[in-house]
Design a protein around this motif. Structure first.
Motif: not given
Length: 203
Positions: A109-114, A118-123, A125-130
């Motif tokens: 889920a962390q990979v998907f959300r960050h 499409a998950a930009a509105t769910l998470e 900010p998105q933190v790509a490194a995470w």
């Protein structure tokens, strides 16, 4: 009674599979998370955390969190036992379900959300490194599961359980998260083919 459901989201799917294994049908109402419907005032009044799923009982009691909902139905309908029978089996199922939940499904889920656009509105900010940091963690737990499945038919032993539901949902969620299944994990692949063939997997 009403179950607030949300399409392909992994946690609502866990509940649907669980109910299907029990042979239960519950009235549902769809909440479109990608459209932000979980943030409406109406749904926030049901679950202030704005997460899915949620079960509203006839007396107005609200139960959230997928495993809590599953435990409610397990207590009402103990067969087939998806949380195990007896002290030892119940503890082993709990252990493996926690492992699959915290180390596997959450990691995917962390990979998907960050990382997924499409998950930009769910998470926010998105933190790509995470997101990237969780990829190797997913592969680590898959290696552990492969070893376990080399000794047993199912995740928590020789009986299908809620741990298999959590792990199957996590494996399937790897596709939209764009995490490839390592080709050498033959035991995971064997198990996933078997549990995916169960009628409940289509719920």
């Amino acid at each position: 009674m009403k179950l607030y459901d949300s399409g392909r989201a992994p946690n609502p799917r866990r509940v649907r599979i669980f109910l299907a294994e029990k042979g239960l049908t519950v009235p549902t109402e769809q909440v479109d998370m990608m459209a932000g419907q979980q943030r409406t005032a109406e749904y926030t009044a049901i679950n202030p955390l704005q997460r899915m799923p949620a079960l509203v009982l006839d007396d107005g009691t609200v139960i959230t969190e997928s495993i809590a909902i599953c435990r409610y139905f397990e207590a009402l309908h103990p067969e087939p036992a998806l949380f195990g029978k007896g002290a030892l089996q119940q503890a082993v199922v709990e252990m493996w379900n926690r492992r699959c939940d915290l180390n596997f499904l959450l990691g995917v889920a962390q990979v998907f959300r960050h990382l997924h656009p499409a998950a930009a509105t769910l998470e926010v900010p998105q933190v790509a490194a995470w997101g990237e940091a969780n990829r190797p963690k997913v592969l680590d737990i898959l290696t552990v599961l492969d070893a376990q499945l080399g000794k047993h038919q199912f995740i928590a032993g020789d009986t299908f359980s809620v741990a298999d539901i959590t792990a199957m949902v996590a494996v399937d969620f790897m596709k939209p998260a764009k995490i490839d299944m390592p080709t050498h994990l033959n035991n995971v692949r064997r198990w996933h083919g078997e549990v995916s063939a169960r009628p409940s997997a289509k719920a």
